[in-house]
Design an enzyme around this catalytic site. Structure first.
Site, PDB file in Angstrom:
ATOM      1  N   SER A   1     -42.306  21.369  -2.287  1.00  0.00           N
ATOM      2  CA  SER A   1     -41.601  20.786  -3.415  1.00  0.00           C
ATOM      3  C   SER A   1     -42.000  19.327  -3.534  1.00  0.00           C
ATOM      4  O   SER A   1     -42.449  18.711  -2.551  1.00  0.00           O
ATOM      5  CB  SER A   1     -40.085  20.898  -3.188  1.00  0.00           C
ATOM      6  OG  SER A   1     -39.364  20.094  -4.088  1.00  0.00           O
TER       7      SER A   1
ATOM      8  N   TYR B   1     -31.785  19.885   2.101  1.00  0.00           N
ATOM      9  CA  TYR B   1     -32.994  20.508   1.557  1.00  0.00           C
ATOM     10  C   TYR B   1     -34.176  19.537   1.620  1.00  0.00           C
ATOM     11  O   TYR B   1     -35.283  19.930   2.017  1.00  0.00           O
ATOM     12  CB  TYR B   1     -32.721  20.938   0.114  1.00  0.00           C
ATOM     13  CG  TYR B   1     -33.875  21.630  -0.568  1.00  0.00           C
ATOM     14  CD1 TYR B   1     -34.128  22.978  -0.339  1.00  0.00           C
ATOM     15  CD2 TYR B   1     -34.699  20.945  -1.452  1.00  0.00           C
ATOM     16  CE1 TYR B   1     -35.171  23.635  -0.979  1.00  0.00           C
ATOM     17  CE2 TYR B   1     -35.750  21.592  -2.095  1.00  0.00           C
ATOM     18  CZ  TYR B   1     -35.980  22.923  -1.856  1.00  0.00           C
ATOM     19  OH  TYR B   1     -37.021  23.555  -2.488  1.00  0.00           O
TER      20      TYR B   1
ATOM     21  N   LYS C   1     -37.784  20.023   3.580  1.00  0.00           N
ATOM     22  CA  LYS C   1     -39.089  19.984   2.922  1.00  0.00           C
ATOM     23  C   LYS C   1     -39.972  18.890   3.510  1.00  0.00           C
ATOM     24  O   LYS C   1     -41.188  19.072   3.665  1.00  0.00           O
ATOM     25  CB  LYS C   1     -38.918  19.772   1.411  1.00  0.00           C
ATOM     26  CG  LYS C   1     -38.340  20.976   0.695  1.00  0.00           C
ATOM     27  CD  LYS C   1     -39.201  22.229   0.885  1.00  0.00           C
ATOM     28  CE  LYS C   1     -38.655  23.420   0.129  1.00  0.00           C
ATOM     29  NZ  LYS C   1     -39.421  24.663   0.382  1.00  0.00           N
TER      30      LYS C   1
ATOM     31  N   THR D   1     -34.531  29.266 -11.131  1.00  0.00           N
ATOM     32  CA  THR D   1     -34.254  30.392 -10.231  1.00  0.00           C
ATOM     33  C   THR D   1     -32.748  30.583 -10.093  1.00  0.00           C
ATOM     34  O   THR D   1     -31.963  29.706 -10.472  1.00  0.00           O
ATOM     35  CB  THR D   1     -34.860  30.146  -8.835  1.00  0.00           C
ATOM     36  OG1 THR D   1     -34.109  29.107  -8.184  1.00  0.00           O
ATOM     37  CG2 THR D   1     -36.325  29.744  -8.929  1.00  0.00           C
TER      38      THR D   1
END
Length: 340
Positions: free
Chosen positions: A139, A152, A156, A189
């Site tokens: 990402s 998150y 990443k 999503t």
């Protein structure tokens, strides 16, 4: 094209679901790894309709023994693994001070260590054969953290460092196993409806938003061309990474002002919405959420920047040609005219 055996983690929904369909279109054998049984059943049907052979396996990527056992089953039932796509994740939308330490650790185990577990299982089988490709789904947040997503972003960033270090080791050993990473923008999503949220309003991806098929195209291309260390998808990804490299302090202040608002819709969050942090939101008896979220009307179906990322040579040649033309024109403009 030779039929390949492909493993996709997080295959029950979102980017993983779209990626499995893209690989299946080539007639490949697709191992679908995820926790949600309803989503896995739907993904298996998608793969069959697209012309592939599915093997759905219920597995929590936070459990290395389970991931390794799944890899053994894949090779026993489908054959040697050619491509492994690490994509499974979970998260929490909340300020860091409102995230319990157990919840934070759970995000880390799934969203970071899940990639480590998948990579370990893949390498154990690929290295003796000296072939294979591992694709890490990353990402823009692997380079640039944003508020409300500390767990998150941390995962990443960790994947980025882990992958860079591993790539150096493979190069040192002269291995023909390749590892590459695809850095994605905001994608439409189902995660925004099932990730644990403590925000007052409904979570949304930061615009501009892309459809999961754009991400899937990039992942399949990366698997086909794994010598490239990274692929950047979406103009917003490029802009974010460049801005962070040039003026990170300015970006800190900009995100402090806009990051909370841009990640929430005007609608209040439904307190009854499912959360997939500890249990799947698409488990037995639950609905199959598919690949798309609720933002179809705001999502882009293609990325010019992805095309440019896939065709670096052509873009470089075109740039060189334009530069050469401009230089010739400038030189001609400066040439003194001959007097008569």
């Amino acid at each position: 094209m030779t039929t390949r055996v492909v493993v996709v983690t997080g295959a029950s929904g979102g980017i993983g679901r779209a990626t499995a369909r893209r690989f299946a279109a080539g007639g490949n054998k697709i191992a679908l790894l995820a926790r949600g049984e309803a989503g896995l059943d739907g993904a298996a049907r998608d793969v069959e309709r697209a012309g592939g052979t599915p093997l759905p396996i219920v597995v929590d990527t936070a459990d290395f023994a389970a991931v390794d056992a799944a890899a053994t089953r894949v090779e026993r039932e489908l054959g040697p693994i050619d491509v492994w796509v690490n994509n499974a994740f979970t998260s929490v939308f909340a300020p860091f001070t409102e995230i319990g330490i157990d919840d934070f650790a759970r995000v880390t185990r799934v969203s970071y260590l899940g990639y480590v577990h998948g990579t370990k299982a893949a390498l154990t089988r690929m290295l003796p054969r000296d072939r294979g490709a591992i694709v890490q789904v990353g990402s823009a947040l692997a380079y640039r953290g944003i508020p409300l997503q500390t767990a998150y972003c941390g995962a990443k960033h960790a994947i980025q460092g882990f992958t860079e270090a591993l790539r150096c080791e493979l190069l040192h050993d002269g291995s023909r196993v390749r590892v590459t990473m695809v850095q994605l923008p905001a994608v439409n999503t189902p995660q925004f409806g099932w990730v644990l949220s403590r925000l007052p309003r409904r979570a949304q991806p930061v615009p501009p938003i892309y459809q999961p098929e754009v991400a899937a195209d990039a992942i399949v291309h990366a698997a086909d061309h794994p010598r490239r260390r990274e692929y950047w998808v979406g103009g917003s990804t490029v802009a974010t990474l460049l801005a962070n490299a040039v003026a990170p302090g300015v970006l800190d202040r900009y995100l402090a002002r806009t990051g909370y608002r841009s990640q929430q819709t005007p609608q209040p969050r439904d307190p009854r919405q499912p959360a997939n942090l500890w249990d799947p939101a698409d488990g037995p008896g639950e609905p199959d959420h598919g690949a798309h979220g609720d933002f179809d009307d705001r999502s882009h179906r293609r990325s010019v920047q992805l095309w440019a990322s896939q065709h670096h040579g052509l873009v470089a040649a075109a740039g060189a040609a334009l530069a050469g033309t401009a230089a010739l024109a400038l030189r001609a403009g400066r040439t003194p005219r001959t007097r008569r």
